[in-house]
Design a protein around this motif. Structure first.
Motif: not given
Length: 310
Positions: A176-197
């Motif tokens: 899940g963190l891999v997928i989240g990291g890729i999404i952040m890299y391409y979309t710059h949606i950084y609130w995904i980080d706490p969502i993954l937590s």
């Protein structure tokens, strides 16, 4: 003679396989502890460097899993302890208590991770998603390899099962963190980080809740979930000469061994020699029901105890 020889041969094979299984599980614990501790160090270093809550919370989760593996290894070794005058079952019960402790600690960790995630959700920070994805990719490999080492023996012991569940769930979290990291890299949606937590928290709850229930039940001397009293009664009543089975108590000595006490009612004219043979045959049937330490008391129809007397 042939039957006895075959029985002895089978017993020797079971002992041989048991020794191999014990060695494999012991090695799995050691390798799992070393690999996951190295991965925790990597996560903490990178997590602080890039200020990723997802990596740091997962590092905390993995560190607790390392502690759980270490405690499970301790329980695994204590489970083989010999009885003495003070502890007539040895320290076998410690495997249940450690399993319960592991479950409680993991659930407590959810509160800290969840609280920090909510705070970070309000104030998301820019993060290098590709770095998170790479580090988490390493986690998939570490946790998957570690979990596979416990896969074959996961149903043989509650602590082995908990180790497998923790490591398998960690591999899913890392994915899940891999997928989240890729999404952040391409979309710059950084609130995904706490969502993954928060996803990490959910995974911990799911993977730990059943372990908590099982270990709590066993610590209270409840009947292990692999055993049903109906099957116990049916197994005893198969033996010729057993009229009734009652006053049954079943509990776990450890995460791998179970004990039983029960009253067997026999006919009034049953001889002592016949009673001895009946007991031996009943104990043999109970072994197939995962009962390792049966204690049987016999009584005739005339001397059968009432419910209150039992």
């Amino acid at each position: 003679m042939t039957k006895n020889h075959n029985h002895q041969h089978e017993g020797h094979n079971h002992q041989h396989h048991a020794v191999i299984a014990l060695t494999n599980v012991n090695n799995a614990f050691i390798v799992g502890i070393v690999l996951n501790m190295l991965y925790v160090i990597i996560q903490v270093f990178i997590g602080f460097r890039i200020n990723s809550l997802a990596l740091l919370s997962d590092a905390g989760h993995n560190f607790l899993d390392v502690g759980a593996l270490a405690l499970s290894l301790l329980a695994f070794k204590l489970n083989k302890s010999k009885a003495n005058n003070r502890y007539t079952y040895g320290f076998k019960k410690s495997s249940i208590l450690i399993s319960l402790f592991n479950a409680i600690v993991l659930l407590i960790s959810i509160g800290a991770i969840g609280y920090e995630a909510i705070l970070r959700f309000r104030h998301p920070e820019p993060l290098p998603g590709i770095t998170i994805a790479i580090v988490s990719g390493i986690g998939i490999i570490v946790n998957a390899v570690s979990a596979l080492m416990f896969f074959r023996n996961r149903d043989s012991d509650l602590n082995v099962k908990s180790a497998f569940l923790h490591l398998a769930s960690d591999a899913v979290v890392s994915l899940g963190l891999v997928i989240g990291g890729i999404i952040m890299y391409y979309t710059h949606i950084y609130w995904i980080d706490p969502i993954l937590s928060l996803v990490v928290c959910a995974v911990i709850i799911v993977s730990t809740w059943n372990l908590l229930k099982d270990s709590l039940r066993l610590s209270l001397d409840g009947v292990p979930d692999t055993i049903t009293l109906k099957k116990i009664k049916a197994a005893a009543l198969k033996v010729k000469g057993v009229v009734e089975v009652h006053h049954i108590h079943v509990w776990a000595i450890s995460t791998t061994q179970n004990a039983l006490t029960a009253h067997l009612t026999v006919e009034n004219d049953t001889t002592m020699l016949q009673i001895q043979k009946i007991k031996e045959e009943v104990k043999h049937h109970l072994q197939h029901e995962n009962i390792h330490h049966p204690t049987l008391e016999t009584e005739t129809r005339l001397t059968r105890c009432t419910e209150n007397e039992c």
